[in-house]
Design a protein around this motif. Structure first.
Motif, PDB file in Angstrom:
ATOM      1  N   TYR A 112       0.844  -1.193   0.000  1.00  0.00           N
ATOM      2  CA  TYR A 112       0.000   0.000   0.000  1.00  0.00           C
ATOM      3  C   TYR A 112       0.881   1.246   0.000  1.00  0.00           C
ATOM      4  N   GLY A 113       0.302   2.359  -0.409  1.00  0.00           N
ATOM      5  CA  GLY A 113       1.104   3.569  -0.521  1.00  0.00           C
ATOM      6  C   GLY A 113       0.291   4.822  -0.288  1.00  0.00           C
ATOM      7  N   TYR A 114       0.939   5.950  -0.513  1.00  0.00           N
ATOM      8  CA  TYR A 114       0.281   7.249  -0.408  1.00  0.00           C
ATOM      9  C   TYR A 114      -0.596   7.469  -1.649  1.00  0.00           C
ATOM     10  N   GLY A 115      -1.313   8.571  -1.659  1.00  0.00           N
ATOM     11  CA  GLY A 115      -2.129   8.902  -2.820  1.00  0.00           C
ATOM     12  C   GLY A 115      -2.452  10.382  -2.846  1.00  0.00           C
ATOM     13  N   TYR A 116      -2.927  10.834  -3.983  1.00  0.00           N
ATOM     14  CA  TYR A 116      -3.392  12.210  -4.127  1.00  0.00           C
ATOM     15  C   TYR A 116      -4.910  12.242  -4.161  1.00  0.00           C
ATOM     16  N   SER A 117      -5.472  13.292  -3.588  1.00  0.00           N
ATOM     17  CA  SER A 117      -6.865  13.647  -3.841  1.00  0.00           C
ATOM     18  C   SER A 117      -6.844  14.828  -4.799  1.00  0.00           C
ATOM     19  N   TYR A 118      -7.541  14.687  -5.920  1.00  0.00           N
ATOM     20  CA  TYR A 118      -7.629  15.780  -6.883  1.00  0.00           C
ATOM     21  C   TYR A 118      -8.981  16.462  -6.732  1.00  0.00           C
ATOM     22  N   HIS A 119      -8.966  17.720  -6.313  1.00  0.00           N
ATOM     23  CA  HIS A 119     -10.194  18.470  -6.102  1.00  0.00           C
ATOM     24  C   HIS A 119     -10.599  19.124  -7.423  1.00  0.00           C
ATOM     25  N   SER A 120     -11.628  18.567  -8.036  1.00  0.00           N
ATOM     26  CA  SER A 120     -11.999  18.995  -9.386  1.00  0.00           C
ATOM     27  C   SER A 120     -12.480  20.440  -9.436  1.00  0.00           C
ATOM     28  N   ASP A 121     -13.040  20.960  -8.332  1.00  0.00           N
ATOM     29  CA  ASP A 121     -13.525  22.340  -8.352  1.00  0.00           C
ATOM     30  C   ASP A 121     -12.373  23.343  -8.353  1.00  0.00           C
ATOM     31  N   SER A 122     -11.340  23.075  -7.540  1.00  0.00           N
ATOM     32  CA  SER A 122     -10.194  23.991  -7.465  1.00  0.00           C
ATOM     33  C   SER A 122      -9.032  23.565  -8.348  1.00  0.00           C
ATOM     34  N   LYS A 123      -9.132  22.343  -8.899  1.00  0.00           N
ATOM     35  CA  LYS A 123      -8.074  21.773  -9.748  1.00  0.00           C
ATOM     36  C   LYS A 123      -6.746  21.685  -8.991  1.00  0.00           C
ATOM     37  N   GLU A 124      -6.819  21.322  -7.730  1.00  0.00           N
ATOM     38  CA  GLU A 124      -5.628  21.193  -6.899  1.00  0.00           C
ATOM     39  C   GLU A 124      -5.446  19.749  -6.441  1.00  0.00           C
ATOM     40  N   PHE A 125      -4.176  19.336  -6.314  1.00  0.00           N
ATOM     41  CA  PHE A 125      -3.825  18.015  -5.829  1.00  0.00           C
ATOM     42  C   PHE A 125      -3.436  18.108  -4.346  1.00  0.00           C
ATOM     43  N   GLU A 126      -3.965  17.197  -3.555  1.00  0.00           N
ATOM     44  CA  GLU A 126      -3.645  17.136  -2.133  1.00  0.00           C
ATOM     45  C   GLU A 126      -2.994  15.788  -1.834  1.00  0.00           C
ATOM     46  N   LEU A 127      -1.748  15.808  -1.352  1.00  0.00           N
ATOM     47  CA  LEU A 127      -1.051  14.567  -1.031  1.00  0.00           C
ATOM     48  C   LEU A 127      -1.561  14.006   0.292  1.00  0.00           C
ATOM     49  N   ILE A 128      -1.996  12.749   0.257  1.00  0.00           N
ATOM     50  CA  ILE A 128      -2.479  12.062   1.461  1.00  0.00           C
ATOM     51  C   ILE A 128      -1.467  10.974   1.825  1.00  0.00           C
ATOM     52  N   LYS A 129      -0.896  11.101   3.027  1.00  0.00           N
ATOM     53  CA  LYS A 129       0.049  10.096   3.506  1.00  0.00           C
ATOM     54  C   LYS A 129      -0.642   9.177   4.509  1.00  0.00           C
ATOM     55  N   VAL A 130      -0.112   7.989   4.668  1.00  0.00           N
ATOM     56  CA  VAL A 130      -0.665   7.042   5.638  1.00  0.00           C
ATOM     57  C   VAL A 130       0.455   6.533   6.535  1.00  0.00           C
ATOM     58  N   LEU A 131       0.085   6.199   7.757  1.00  0.00           N
ATOM     59  CA  LEU A 131       1.022   5.583   8.693  1.00  0.00           C
ATOM     60  C   LEU A 131       1.105   4.087   8.415  1.00  0.00           C
ATOM     61  N   PRO A 132       2.136   3.420   8.926  1.00  0.00           N
ATOM     62  CA  PRO A 132       2.180   1.954   8.811  1.00  0.00           C
ATOM     63  C   PRO A 132       0.884   1.337   9.338  1.00  0.00           C
ATOM     64  N   PHE A 133       0.357   0.380   8.605  1.00  0.00           N
ATOM     65  CA  PHE A 133      -0.946  -0.213   8.895  1.00  0.00           C
ATOM     66  C   PHE A 133      -0.769  -1.355   9.894  1.00  0.00           C
ATOM     67  N   LEU A 134      -0.929  -1.049  11.175  1.00  0.00           N
ATOM     68  CA  LEU A 134      -0.717  -2.011  12.249  1.00  0.00           C
ATOM     69  C   LEU A 134      -2.039  -2.645  12.674  1.00  0.00           C
ATOM     70  N   ASP A 135      -1.999  -3.916  13.068  1.00  0.00           N
ATOM     71  CA  ASP A 135      -3.211  -4.636  13.434  1.00  0.00           C
ATOM     72  C   ASP A 135      -4.013  -3.906  14.504  1.00  0.00           C
ATOM     73  N   PHE A 136      -3.336  -3.355  15.507  1.00  0.00           N
ATOM     74  CA  PHE A 136      -4.030  -2.728  16.631  1.00  0.00           C
ATOM     75  C   PHE A 136      -4.867  -1.537  16.190  1.00  0.00           C
ATOM     76  N   PHE A 137      -4.416  -0.837  15.118  1.00  0.00           N
ATOM     77  CA  PHE A 137      -5.097   0.382  14.684  1.00  0.00           C
ATOM     78  C   PHE A 137      -5.985   0.172  13.455  1.00  0.00           C
ATOM     79  N   MET A 138      -6.234  -1.078  13.082  1.00  0.00           N
ATOM     80  CA  MET A 138      -6.997  -1.342  11.860  1.00  0.00           C
ATOM     81  C   MET A 138      -8.427  -0.832  11.910  1.00  0.00           C
TER      82      MET A 138
END
Length: 308
Positions: free
Chosen positions: A174-200
């Protein structure tokens, strides 16, 4: 939890003419860009650029990747989705599109790209979960992913993911991703933490940036409307080896009709939440406060140490 038998789905599709295993996406040594339909006035990825096919020459036998796209009335986006899959130029690719009988231009686009799609259909189904399960019932890849018809992959993603599966012998990437806001035409980088069982139990993964081994695959719970991916991760990932790519792999388009931003879907999100934590689903969670508190501490620590 009532999960469908994908073998029965596959048999039904075979009776309708699907021949398994499906044909792979054609491989062109020089890349698919010059043989796909023209991009018109659109430029950049994935319209006028492609992943360099020569990056795959270092290995003879790349594992098969199966990508499934569920679709319904996303004709303004789906061509971008399709091209972002095909122009990876991955040498062992199976691509399946299950459209719910769209009334817009989707079917015409599917027909246009049909020579490069392993299987597609456009007819009424029982919703997104049903479409995803239909697609994976036909899958024969070593590794799976699904991408919705209003999202798209970034360039060179399949090479990164397959290489990591091979080197790390992992079950889930799994990895990071962008959200593309079509109204403003801006990209927002979304990062994620390591996916640990306790926090699923805290939703965190970016669905189009997730890939997994076919060995651990399970059907999507079709009763859900919006939280299909989150509920699947609860069953699919726990206890399995996983690997984070600290780079964006996909772009999710934020628009007024998207489930995550449509006010009309608020009740459906709440219904999903109640189903997931019901006795039929994963059961009631009694430690929400503790999990959320520890997760906030974890996020602050990661930011302090510049790990995210």
């Amino acid at each position: 939890m009532n999960l469908p038998d994908l073998k029965q789905y596959r048999l039904a599709l075979e009776k309708k003419g699907a021949f398994c295993p499906l044909t792979n996406v054609p491989v062109v040594k020089e890349g698919l860009l010059n043989v796909l339909p023209e991009a018109g006035e659109r430029t950049g990825w994935p319209w006028t650029t492609e992943t360099d096919p020569s990056i795959y020459t270092g290995r003879r036998n790349w594992p098969k990747i199966t990508i499934v796209t569920p679709s319904y009335n996303q004709g303004q986006f789906i061509e971008q989705t399709i091209r972002s899959v095909l122009l990876q130029n991955y040498p062992n690719l199976e691509y399946i599109i299950i459209d719910g009988g769209s009334s817009d231009q989707t079917k015409e686009i599917l027909q246009k790209y049909a020579p490069w799609i392993s299987y597609w259909q456009s007819e009424k189904d029982h919703g997104q979960g049903h479409a995803i399960n239909l697609g994976f019932s036909l899958a024969s890849g070593n590794y799976y992913a699904w991408i919705n018809s209003d999202d798209y992959y970034l360039s060179n993603v399949f090479h990164k993911v397959a290489d990591l599966f091979i080197k790390k012998k992992t079950d889930f990437v799994y990895g990071y991703g962008y959200s593309y806001h079509s109204d403003s035409k801006e990209f927002e980088l979304i990062k994620v933490l390591p996916f640990l069982d306790f926090f699923m139990k805290i939703p965190s993964l970016i669905q189009p940036s997730a890939f997994w081994s076919s060995k651990i695959h399970q059907p999507v719970w079709e009763k859900l409307n919006c939280s299909l991916d989150f509920e699947l991760w609860l069953r699919l990932v726990k206890g399995n080896k996983r690997q984070l790519i600290k780079a964006p792999l996909s772009v999710a388009t934020v628009h007024e009709d998207a489930k995550t931003h449509d006010p009309k879907m608020v009740a459906k999100w709440q219904e999903d939440h109640e189903n997931i934590w019901s006795a039929e689903g994963h059961g009631e969670v009694f430690e929400w406060k503790r999990i959320n508190f520890l997760n906030r501490c974890r996020m602050k620590l990661y930011k302090l140490l510049r790990l995210i």
